[in-house]
Design a protein around this motif. Structure first.
Motif, PDB file in Angstrom:
ATOM      1  N   SER A 252      -2.122  -8.015   0.996  1.00 50.71           N
ATOM      2  CA  SER A 252      -1.641  -7.423  -0.245  1.00 50.71           C
ATOM      3  C   SER A 252      -0.191  -6.966  -0.158  1.00 50.71           C
ATOM      4  O   SER A 252       0.369  -6.480  -1.128  1.00 50.71           O
TER       5      SER A 252
ATOM      6  N   ASP B 167      -3.349  -4.227   6.033  1.00 49.81           N
ATOM      7  CA  ASP B 167      -3.668  -4.907   4.778  1.00 49.81           C
ATOM      8  C   ASP B 167      -2.576  -5.918   4.464  1.00 49.81           C
ATOM      9  O   ASP B 167      -1.892  -5.845   3.446  1.00 49.81           O
TER      10      ASP B 167
ATOM     11  N   GLY C  43       0.449  -1.362   5.212  1.00 49.21           N
ATOM     12  CA  GLY C  43      -0.480  -0.244   5.354  1.00 49.21           C
ATOM     13  C   GLY C  43      -1.390  -0.414   6.542  1.00 49.21           C
ATOM     14  O   GLY C  43      -0.962  -0.808   7.625  1.00 49.21           O
TER      15      GLY C  43
ATOM     16  N   ARG D 204      -7.914  -0.680  -9.149  1.00 48.13           N
ATOM     17  CA  ARG D 204      -8.016   0.127  -7.943  1.00 48.13           C
ATOM     18  C   ARG D 204      -8.277   1.589  -8.274  1.00 48.13           C
ATOM     19  O   ARG D 204      -8.020   2.056  -9.381  1.00 48.13           O
TER      20      ARG D 204
ATOM     21  N   ASP E 210      -3.374  -3.447  -9.942  1.00 47.41           N
ATOM     22  CA  ASP E 210      -3.474  -1.997  -9.736  1.00 47.41           C
ATOM     23  C   ASP E 210      -4.460  -1.351 -10.690  1.00 47.41           C
ATOM     24  O   ASP E 210      -5.027  -0.299 -10.403  1.00 47.41           O
TER      25      ASP E 210
ATOM     26  N   GLY F  99      -2.591   3.989  -5.583  1.00 41.48           N
ATOM     27  CA  GLY F  99      -2.489   3.603  -4.183  1.00 41.48           C
ATOM     28  C   GLY F  99      -1.646   2.382  -3.911  1.00 41.48           C
ATOM     29  O   GLY F  99      -1.590   1.900  -2.779  1.00 41.48           O
ATOM     30  N   ARG F 100      -0.973   1.871  -4.929  1.00 45.25           N
ATOM     31  CA  ARG F 100      -0.109   0.707  -4.769  1.00 45.25           C
ATOM     32  C   ARG F 100       1.331   1.088  -5.068  1.00 45.25           C
ATOM     33  O   ARG F 100       1.597   2.046  -5.794  1.00 45.25           O
TER      34      ARG F 100
ATOM     35  N   THR G  96       0.840  -1.197   0.000  1.00 41.43           N
ATOM     36  CA  THR G  96       0.000   0.000   0.000  1.00 41.43           C
ATOM     37  C   THR G  96       0.875   1.246   0.000  1.00 41.43           C
ATOM     38  O   THR G  96       1.734   1.408   0.861  1.00 41.43           O
ATOM     39  N   ASP G  97       0.646   2.117  -0.963  1.00 40.44           N
ATOM     40  CA  ASP G  97       1.420   3.361  -1.061  1.00 40.44           C
ATOM     41  C   ASP G  97       0.915   4.379  -0.050  1.00 40.44           C
ATOM     42  O   ASP G  97      -0.288   4.448   0.249  1.00 40.44           O
ATOM     43  N   ARG G  98       1.819   5.162   0.489  1.00 37.11           N
ATOM     44  CA  ARG G  98       1.471   6.270   1.367  1.00 37.11           C
ATOM     45  C   ARG G  98       2.681   7.184   1.486  1.00 37.11           C
ATOM     46  O   ARG G  98       3.809   6.782   1.167  1.00 37.11           O
TER      47      ARG G  98
END
Length: 442
Positions: free
Chosen positions: A193, A190, A187, A221, A218, A151-152, A121-123
């Motif tokens: 994933s 999660d 994340g 999403r 992706d 978001g990935r 999970t990207d952040r």
């Protein structure tokens, strides 16, 4: 004639027939260098040819792909990033030799490094945490490529042990590293994933990133940032009389665009029989006539929609979101962890990065936005440069993006407001130097 002699002559004939014939012409076209490749048709050979040009960061301004029976004919009109024809003999020789040997296949060896494949999970700040873990566990990052989309995040990171300067061999350390990184990537709990693995893949790194993003789905999403690039236009129709599916892609032109599209078509088990690529101003128009490997066209509406989604994602993954920053500094343990922590502490999000180390010098490229996905504040960027080093971290931008700027943005010499136009005169030579094909990139 003896049987062994006949066999030798037959093998020579097979080699001559299967070896691509390459012609490079600088006289026919006044605006581009023409590269022609005639080869026996097999699945993936078109992608191999495009990959040679993509690895040199060349722009494909036009292309014509056609197959007749079991034979392919590819014609590419290519320039450097400034739109100039190719004149450097070392570059032309490399293209000719590489395209002439694509039937042998390409192997990307790890060269004594350990390859880590990470998805999650990207952040904002995630790369800061990833590189902090690597630094803490005494892993030196030699090369890395990181993409984010919808978001990935997918990353391919080559590391070595700081003490032995070789690939990781301590299984307890490897297991600890994987567990720590998986915890970072999960994340909001999660965990399903978040994936970390030690890769033995010999696939081209950027093709592998596409495969990782595709496997992570992706393309299904939703986007998480408010500011996103324009969605590429993709259409898919069947030409029943000829048994083809016709794929059209229209989007902003950029480096490696054709590679990204053909890469995904190939990995989705489609064969390109004919294609036409044209560019005008900053727009690219790509048309492909495809079939499944078994010779059938796309057969259902869900499949058609899936192809559209996947190709849109393929184009977007490499979209240049944000400001391009280039870091050139003496390599040292923990350098990336320090840089990424500075980005995070100043609310800057890294959307894509390419990291390499050549001759003890770190040469890194980052694309950064603010936390919401909008272009980062120039004042914040300047503050970050002050902390990292003005001479080490520089603001750059690609020529195609430069052309899209309007006068209202008020370019000023110096500082971030007048971001330095990337000097590309020797970029192809630098790529050859990084590949170890020439001794100097000056």
């Amino acid at each position: 004639m003896e049987w062994s002699a006949c066999t030798d002559e037959y093998e020579k004939l097979v080699i001559r027939m299967s070896t691509p014939r390459v012609v490079i012409d600088n006289a026919v076209c006044s605006t581009a260098t023409i590269v022609k490749v005639d080869s026996a048709r097999k699945h993936g050979i078109l992608l191999d040819a495009i990959q040679v040009l993509a690895d040199l960061d060349l722009l494909i301004k036009k292309a014509y792909i056609s197959s007749d029976g079991r034979w392919f004919m590819d014609v590419f009109h290519v320039t450097d990033q400034l739109g100039n024809k190719l004149t450097d003999e070392s570059v032309l020789n490399y293209i000719e030799q590489s395209l002439g040997s694509i039937h042998n296949g390409k192997i990307n060896s790890s060269n004594g490094f350990t390859a880590l494949e990470l998805t999650g999970t990207d952040r904002v700040g995630i790369l800061s945490e990833v590189f902090a873990v690597l630094a803490e566990l005494q892993c030196d990052v030699v090369e890395a490529k990181v993409w984010t989309h919808n978001g990935r995040i997918a990353s391919l990171i080559y590391v070595r042990d700081c003490d032995s300067r070789s690939a990781l061999e301590d299984y307890q350390k490897i297991n600890k590293l994987e567990a720590r990184l998986r915890n970072v990537l999960k994340g909001d709990n999660d965990i399903r994933s978040a994936k970390t693995s030690i890769s033995n893949s010999v696939i081209h790194p950027e093709r592998r990133l596409h495969q990782m993003m595709f496997a992570d789905r992706d393309y299904e999403r939703s986007r998480i940032f408010k500011f996103t690039p324009e969605t590429p236009f993709v259409s898919v129709q069947n030409w029943a009389e000829k048994g083809y599916s016709v794929v059209n892609v229209q989007c902003k032109d950029r480096i490696k665009l054709m590679f990204d599209v053909v890469c995904n078509l190939t990995d989705m088990e489609y064969v390109v029989f004919h294609a036409t690529i044209n560019t005008k101003d900053d727009q690219a128009y790509l048309e492909f006539y495809i079939r499944h490997k078994d010779g059938t066209p796309i057969s259902s509406e869900p499949e058609r929609q899936r192809v559209i989604q996947c190709l849109q994602a393929a184009v977007e993954r490499r979209a240049n979101e944000g400001v391009r920053l280039e870091l050139y500094a003496e390599d040292k343990q923990g350098l990336l962890a320090e840089v990424m922590r500075t980005f995070r502490e100043n609310g800057m999000n890294v959307t894509r990065t390419e990291i390499s180390t050549v001759g003890g010098v770190a040469a890194n490229v980052f694309y950064v936005t603010d936390a919401m996905g909008y272009p980062a504040d120039p004042k914040i960027i300047e503050s970050v440069r002050q902390k990292i080093g003005l001479s080490n971290l520089k603001v750059k931008e690609l020529p195609l993006l430069r052309q899209q700027k309007t006068k209202s943005e008020g370019d000023q010499p110096g500082g971030v407001g007048g971001a330095v136009l990337l000097s590309l005169g020797s970029l192809v030579r630098r790529n050859l130097y990084n590949l170890g094909l020439i001794k100097s990139c000056s």
